[in-house]
Design a protein around this motif. Structure first.
Motif, mmCIF file in Angstrom:
data_model
loop_
_atom_site.group_PDB
_atom_site.id
_atom_site.type_symbol
_atom_site.label_atom_id
_atom_site.label_comp_id
_atom_site.label_asym_id
_atom_site.label_seq_id
_atom_site.Cartn_x
_atom_site.Cartn_y
_atom_site.Cartn_z
ATOM 1 N N ALA A 118 0.831 -1.203 0.000
ATOM 2 C CA ALA A 118 0.000 0.000 0.000
ATOM 3 C C ALA A 118 0.869 1.257 0.000
ATOM 4 C CB ALA A 118 -0.935 -0.006 1.191
ATOM 5 N N LEU A 119 1.964 1.241 0.764
ATOM 6 C CA LEU A 119 2.884 2.381 0.763
ATOM 7 C C LEU A 119 3.574 2.548 -0.588
ATOM 8 C CD1 LEU A 119 4.515 2.189 4.302
ATOM 9 C CD2 LEU A 119 3.004 3.952 3.408
ATOM 10 N N LEU A 120 3.932 1.431 -1.210
ATOM 11 C CA LEU A 120 4.513 1.492 -2.545
ATOM 12 C C LEU A 120 3.509 2.072 -3.535
ATOM 13 C CD1 LEU A 120 6.846 0.778 -4.491
ATOM 14 C CD2 LEU A 120 5.721 -1.435 -4.804
ATOM 15 N N GLY A 121 2.265 1.645 -3.444
ATOM 16 C CA GLY A 121 1.213 2.196 -4.293
ATOM 17 C C GLY A 121 0.995 3.676 -4.047
ATOM 18 N N LEU A 122 1.102 4.087 -2.783
ATOM 19 C CA LEU A 122 0.971 5.494 -2.441
ATOM 20 C C LEU A 122 2.048 6.327 -3.125
ATOM 21 C CD1 LEU A 122 -0.615 7.363 -0.257
ATOM 22 C CD2 LEU A 122 1.535 7.194 0.960
ATOM 23 N N ALA A 123 3.293 5.868 -3.042
ATOM 24 C CA ALA A 123 4.407 6.612 -3.638
ATOM 25 C C ALA A 123 4.323 6.629 -5.167
ATOM 26 C CB ALA A 123 5.732 5.998 -3.190
ATOM 27 N N LEU A 124 4.079 5.475 -5.752
ATOM 28 C CA LEU A 124 4.002 5.424 -7.217
ATOM 29 C C LEU A 124 2.779 6.173 -7.732
ATOM 30 C CD1 LEU A 124 5.074 1.737 -7.933
ATOM 31 C CD2 LEU A 124 6.412 3.821 -8.250
ATOM 32 N N GLY A 125 1.687 6.083 -7.024
ATOM 33 C CA GLY A 125 0.486 6.813 -7.417
ATOM 34 C C GLY A 125 0.681 8.316 -7.340
ATOM 35 N N ALA A 126 1.397 8.768 -6.325
ATOM 36 C CA ALA A 126 1.659 10.204 -6.198
ATOM 37 C C ALA A 126 2.519 10.708 -7.349
ATOM 38 C CB ALA A 126 2.332 10.497 -4.861
ATOM 39 N N LEU A 127 3.547 9.947 -7.706
ATOM 40 C CA LEU A 127 4.401 10.358 -8.829
ATOM 41 C C LEU A 127 3.637 10.352 -10.147
ATOM 42 C CD1 LEU A 127 7.715 8.498 -7.973
ATOM 43 C CD2 LEU A 127 7.310 10.948 -7.938
ATOM 44 N N GLY A 128 2.906 9.297 -10.392
ATOM 45 C CA GLY A 128 2.133 9.213 -11.630
ATOM 46 C C GLY A 128 1.027 10.257 -11.688
ATOM 47 N N GLY A 129 0.370 10.477 -10.573
ATOM 48 C CA GLY A 129 -0.689 11.480 -10.526
ATOM 49 C C GLY A 129 -0.171 12.891 -10.731
ATOM 50 N N ALA A 130 0.999 13.180 -10.171
ATOM 51 C CA ALA A 130 1.596 14.500 -10.383
ATOM 52 C C ALA A 130 1.943 14.704 -11.855
ATOM 53 C CB ALA A 130 2.849 14.659 -9.517
ATOM 54 N N THR A 131 2.457 13.661 -12.491
ATOM 55 C CA THR A 131 2.776 13.749 -13.915
ATOM 56 C C THR A 131 1.514 13.984 -14.737
ATOM 57 O OG1 THR A 131 4.643 12.259 -13.568
ATOM 58 C CG2 THR A 131 3.866 12.541 -15.826
ATOM 59 N N LEU A 132 0.470 13.233 -14.446
ATOM 60 C CA LEU A 132 -0.790 13.422 -15.169
ATOM 61 C C LEU A 132 -1.419 14.784 -14.859
ATOM 62 C CD1 LEU A 132 -2.378 9.883 -14.864
ATOM 63 C CD2 LEU A 132 -1.350 10.934 -16.877
ATOM 64 N N GLY A 133 -1.244 15.255 -13.639
ATOM 65 C CA GLY A 133 -1.745 16.581 -13.275
ATOM 66 C C GLY A 133 -1.049 17.692 -14.046
ATOM 67 N N ILE A 134 0.253 17.567 -14.222
ATOM 68 C CA ILE A 134 0.984 18.557 -15.018
ATOM 69 C C ILE A 134 0.494 18.527 -16.460
ATOM 70 C CG2 ILE A 134 3.238 19.154 -15.977
ATOM 71 C CD1 ILE A 134 4.445 18.247 -13.302
ATOM 72 N N GLY A 135 0.319 17.325 -16.997
ATOM 73 C CA GLY A 135 -0.196 17.208 -18.361
ATOM 74 C C GLY A 135 -1.580 17.806 -18.510
ATOM 75 N N ALA A 136 -2.451 17.545 -17.541
ATOM 76 C CA ALA A 136 -3.801 18.107 -17.587
ATOM 77 C C ALA A 136 -3.765 19.630 -17.458
ATOM 78 C CB ALA A 136 -4.654 17.503 -16.465
ATOM 79 N N GLY A 137 -2.878 20.127 -16.610
ATOM 80 C CA GLY A 137 -2.748 21.578 -16.451
ATOM 81 C C GLY A 137 -2.240 22.249 -17.714
ATOM 82 N N LEU A 138 -1.269 21.632 -18.365
ATOM 83 C CA LEU A 138 -0.767 22.198 -19.622
ATOM 84 C C LEU A 138 -1.835 22.156 -20.702
ATOM 85 C CD1 LEU A 138 2.866 20.777 -19.666
ATOM 86 C CD2 LEU A 138 2.136 23.119 -19.189
ATOM 87 N N ALA A 139 -2.629 21.097 -20.724
ATOM 88 C CA ALA A 139 -3.737 21.026 -21.674
ATOM 89 C C ALA A 139 -4.766 22.121 -21.369
ATOM 90 C CB ALA A 139 -4.388 19.649 -21.623
ATOM 91 N N TRP A 140 -5.074 22.338 -20.100
ATOM 92 C CA TRP A 140 -6.016 23.381 -19.697
ATOM 93 C C TRP A 140 -5.534 24.748 -20.170
ATOM 94 C CZ3 TRP A 140 -10.605 23.335 -16.846
ATOM 95 C CH2 TRP A 140 -11.045 24.570 -16.394
#
Length: 74
Positions: A7-29
């Motif tokens: 679960a902790l590994l998922g937390l860390a990997l999810g945070a990194l992946g989510g931040a990357t997708l968030g940057i992409g979504a923000g640039l698209a916005w």
């Protein structure tokens, strides 16, 4: 213990992946809605709004997914 560590590994990997997708979504916005770049407003919008939101959502989703997979395996 295995469930908690996965679960902790998922937390860390999810945070990194989510931040990357968030940057992409923000640039698209910024590109779609023609957000002004006056004094760095568009960069502030992307890195202080979309990146933290993506990171939080990704962390929750990653921890839930990895925890669910660990529980199913156990």
């Amino acid at each position: 213990m295995k469930i908690a560590l996965l679960a902790l590994l998922g937390l860390a990997l999810g945070a990194l992946g989510g931040a990357t997708l968030g940057i992409g979504a923000g640039l698209a916005w910024v590109g779609i809605f023609k957000t002004t770049s006056f004094e760095g407003y568009s960069a502030t919008l992307v890195f202080f709004t979309f990146m933290p939101l993506g990171s939080a959502i990704g962390a929750i989703a990653g921890a839930w997914l990895f925890g669910r997979l660990a529980v199913r395996d156990a």
